[in-house]
Enzyme design. Structure first.
Site, PDB file in Angstrom:
ATOM      1  N   ASN A  12     -56.606  79.255  -7.737  1.00 41.12           N
ATOM      2  CA  ASN A  12     -55.428  78.432  -8.017  1.00 41.12           C
ATOM      3  C   ASN A  12     -54.686  78.334  -6.681  1.00 41.12           C
ATOM      4  O   ASN A  12     -54.059  79.300  -6.240  1.00 41.12           O
ATOM      5  CB  ASN A  12     -54.588  79.125  -9.079  1.00 41.12           C
ATOM      6  CG  ASN A  12     -53.555  78.251  -9.737  1.00 41.12           C
ATOM      7  OD1 ASN A  12     -52.781  78.745 -10.558  1.00 41.12           O
ATOM      8  ND2 ASN A  12     -53.490  76.976  -9.438  1.00 41.12           N
ATOM      9  N   ASN A  71     -44.900  71.815  -8.426  1.00 43.74           N
ATOM     10  CA  ASN A  71     -46.229  71.336  -8.784  1.00 43.74           C
ATOM     11  C   ASN A  71     -46.652  70.166  -7.894  1.00 43.74           C
ATOM     12  O   ASN A  71     -45.825  69.534  -7.228  1.00 43.74           O
ATOM     13  CB  ASN A  71     -46.253  70.874 -10.245  1.00 43.74           C
ATOM     14  CG  ASN A  71     -46.117  72.021 -11.219  1.00 43.74           C
ATOM     15  OD1 ASN A  71     -46.633  73.117 -10.991  1.00 43.74           O
ATOM     16  ND2 ASN A  71     -45.417  71.776 -12.320  1.00 43.74           N
ATOM     17  N   CYS A  80     -45.197  80.921 -12.116  1.00 42.45           N
ATOM     18  CA  CYS A  80     -46.636  80.802 -11.871  1.00 42.45           C
ATOM     19  C   CYS A  80     -47.166  82.192 -11.565  1.00 42.45           C
ATOM     20  O   CYS A  80     -46.819  82.775 -10.524  1.00 42.45           O
ATOM     21  CB  CYS A  80     -46.907  79.847 -10.711  1.00 42.45           C
ATOM     22  SG  CYS A  80     -48.658  79.797 -10.240  1.00 42.45           S
ATOM     23  N   GLY A  81     -47.994  82.729 -12.468  1.00 33.67           N
ATOM     24  CA  GLY A  81     -48.477  84.083 -12.296  1.00 33.67           C
ATOM     25  C   GLY A  81     -49.411  84.248 -11.112  1.00 33.67           C
ATOM     26  O   GLY A  81     -49.296  85.202 -10.332  1.00 33.67           O
ATOM     27  N   ASN A 169     -43.257  79.814 -19.079  1.00 35.47           N
ATOM     28  CA  ASN A 169     -43.939  78.522 -19.098  1.00 35.47           C
ATOM     29  C   ASN A 169     -44.526  78.274 -20.492  1.00 35.47           C
ATOM     30  O   ASN A 169     -45.030  79.202 -21.129  1.00 35.47           O
ATOM     31  CB  ASN A 169     -45.078  78.495 -18.072  1.00 35.47           C
ATOM     32  CG  ASN A 169     -44.583  78.420 -16.638  1.00 35.47           C
ATOM     33  OD1 ASN A 169     -43.403  78.259 -16.391  1.00 35.47           O
ATOM     34  ND2 ASN A 169     -45.499  78.555 -15.691  1.00 35.47           N
ATOM     35  N   ASN A 205     -48.848  73.321 -21.101  1.00 37.19           N
ATOM     36  CA  ASN A 205     -50.107  73.815 -20.576  1.00 37.19           C
ATOM     37  C   ASN A 205     -51.043  74.102 -21.749  1.00 37.19           C
ATOM     38  O   ASN A 205     -50.635  74.762 -22.719  1.00 37.19           O
ATOM     39  CB  ASN A 205     -49.888  75.093 -19.775  1.00 37.19           C
ATOM     40  CG  ASN A 205     -48.878  74.918 -18.663  1.00 37.19           C
ATOM     41  OD1 ASN A 205     -49.170  74.305 -17.646  1.00 37.19           O
ATOM     42  ND2 ASN A 205     -47.672  75.442 -18.860  1.00 37.19           N
ATOM     43  N   GLU A 223     -53.382  72.299 -16.847  1.00 34.42           N
ATOM     44  CA  GLU A 223     -52.032  72.711 -16.475  1.00 34.42           C
ATOM     45  C   GLU A 223     -51.078  71.517 -16.382  1.00 34.42           C
ATOM     46  O   GLU A 223     -51.402  70.491 -15.774  1.00 34.42           O
ATOM     47  CB  GLU A 223     -52.072  73.451 -15.136  1.00 34.42           C
ATOM     48  CG  GLU A 223     -50.792  74.159 -14.787  1.00 34.42           C
ATOM     49  CD  GLU A 223     -50.957  75.077 -13.586  1.00 34.42           C
ATOM     50  OE1 GLU A 223     -49.924  75.508 -13.044  1.00 34.42           O
ATOM     51  OE2 GLU A 223     -52.111  75.366 -13.185  1.00 34.42           O
ATOM     52  N   CYS A 232     -55.007  79.709 -14.312  1.00 37.74           N
ATOM     53  CA  CYS A 232     -53.559  79.639 -14.517  1.00 37.74           C
ATOM     54  C   CYS A 232     -53.101  81.024 -14.942  1.00 37.74           C
ATOM     55  O   CYS A 232     -53.478  81.511 -16.012  1.00 37.74           O
ATOM     56  CB  CYS A 232     -53.212  78.597 -15.575  1.00 37.74           C
ATOM     57  SG  CYS A 232     -51.460  78.572 -16.031  1.00 37.74           S
ATOM     58  N   GLY A 233     -52.301  81.685 -14.108  1.00 34.13           N
ATOM     59  CA  GLY A 233     -51.912  83.063 -14.378  1.00 34.13           C
ATOM     60  C   GLY A 233     -51.105  83.227 -15.648  1.00 34.13           C
ATOM     61  O   GLY A 233     -51.375  84.126 -16.460  1.00 34.13           O
ATOM     62  N   THR A 234     -50.101  82.366 -15.855  1.00 36.75           N
ATOM     63  CA  THR A 234     -49.319  82.488 -17.084  1.00 36.75           C
ATOM     64  C   THR A 234     -50.150  82.083 -18.292  1.00 36.75           C
ATOM     65  O   THR A 234     -49.972  82.620 -19.390  1.00 36.75           O
ATOM     66  CB  THR A 234     -48.032  81.648 -17.008  1.00 36.75           C
ATOM     67  OG1 THR A 234     -48.356  80.277 -16.770  1.00 36.75           O
ATOM     68  CG2 THR A 234     -47.102  82.163 -15.925  1.00 36.75           C
TER      69      THR A 234
END
Length: 333
Positions: A12, A71, A80-81, A169, A205, A223, A232-234
């Site tokens: 990412n 973004n 954003c994780g 998120n 998302n 996303e 995508c971390g979250t």
């Protein structure tokens, strides 16, 4: 001259911009314009990216730094994780600290340095919270429910069940079989829910998850503001929470969950403490390039590789060696 960093968490990809190093911080319109210029996949810097991570002075007591997430389309994400891990590494190196808090739009989050995932693959753990299930936290409407938790929603797609979780998120999650993961359903649904639609007015998302075994998942994400991302971390964090809540025979609280994605692998740990949930996200924080740039080019959104000094770090080769030995990365081939 200022330095940009091209970085990634599970592929990412982002640029990090530390506003505290500039003689004049960029305005919000300038940040949006710069992000659209840098991240464009055809014309952007170093083949573009998913967004820009803006490091700034903290605004909550006890925090070390602030992170903003712009973004690729110029919109701003709450969190954003994957990006937070890379910002955590940047701040840790800058300030010579290993454990601290980073301010995000909604809250201050704990981050800490971890042992390397593999030789040459630095890792950080970051807190993902707060967690909310109510529809006004996402928000959504016109689905006949105040909460989606393994709920049929035929308005969205037939035969699939959905969970909606904000972390903060907004994420829509469905556990699917392998054919559905490989089909184009996620792309169609993600695109539809991030255009004008009657269900998620601010977009959402969308995550499809496939259970691989006990405490093992594969997650693919469409996303909001970006489209398909390698990870995508979250999204992986929210999906891990749904995994623990909905599939208790296949997973555990307070135990590491291996979450595979098209860009690699992370680990998550889902906690329930003080009548609330939070997730720990553990994964790589890889720096691929250092870019020395004229500050005027940042303000004017005219950053070009041939007018910068670009240094390749060599870390991508170590990360690729780590990815090459992972199983389960061909689920969407």
């Amino acid at each position: 001259m200022p330095t940009l960093f091209k970085v990634h968490g599970s592929q990412n990809q982002f640029f990090i911009l530390d506003q505290t190093t500039l003689s004049q911080p960029l305005t919000d319109p300038e940040l949006r314009q710069l992000t659209r210029q840098l991240t464009n996949l055809q014309t952007g810097l170093l083949d573009g990216a998913d967004g820009v991570l803006v490091v700034d002075k903290p605004f909550r007591p006890g925090s070390q730094a602030q992170m903003r997430v712009i973004n690729a389309d110029g919109s701003e994400a709450t969190m954003c994780g994957n990006g937070l891990r890379t910002v955590a590494r940047y701040v840790a190196n800058r300030d010579h600290v290993d454990q601290f808090n980073v301010d995000t739009k909604d809250t201050s989050l704990r981050v800490r340095k971890q042992d390397n995932l593999a030789p040459g693959v630095p890792a950080f753990a970051v807190e993902i919270s707060p967690v909310r299930f109510a529809k006004d936290a996402l928000p959504f409407g016109n689905l006949g429910h105040d909460r989606l938790l393994d709920t049929p929603a035929p308005e969205l797609w037939p035969r699939l069940r959905f969970s909606a979780i904000a972390v903060p998120n907004p994420h829509l999650i469905s556990f699917v079989d392998r054919p559905a993961l490989q089909d184009n359903v996620l792309g169609v649904l993600g695109h539809r829910l991030n255009e004008k639609n009657p269900y998620f007015g601010d977009g959402v998302n969308v995550n499809f998850a496939h259970i691989l075994g006990h405490n093992r998942l594969f997650v693919r994400t469409y996303e909001r503001g970006v489209g398909f991302t390698n990870a995508c971390g979250t999204g992986m964090s929210a999906t891990s929470l749904a995994f623990v809540l909905l599939h208790p025979d296949a997973t555990d609280f307070d135990q590491p969950i291996d979450v595979f994605n098209p860009g690699g692998k992370v680990r998550t740990i889902v906690h329930y403490q003080n009548q609330g949930y939070w997730i720990e996200l553990i994964g790589n924080a890889t720096f691929t390039h250092e870019i020395t740039v004229d500050e005027a080019a940042l303000h004017q959104a005219t950053v070009q590789a041939d007018k910068c000094q670009v240094t390749v770090t060599g870390e991508q080769a170590a990360y690729q060696a780590f990815v090459d030995q992972l199983p389960q990365l061909n689920l969407i081939d």
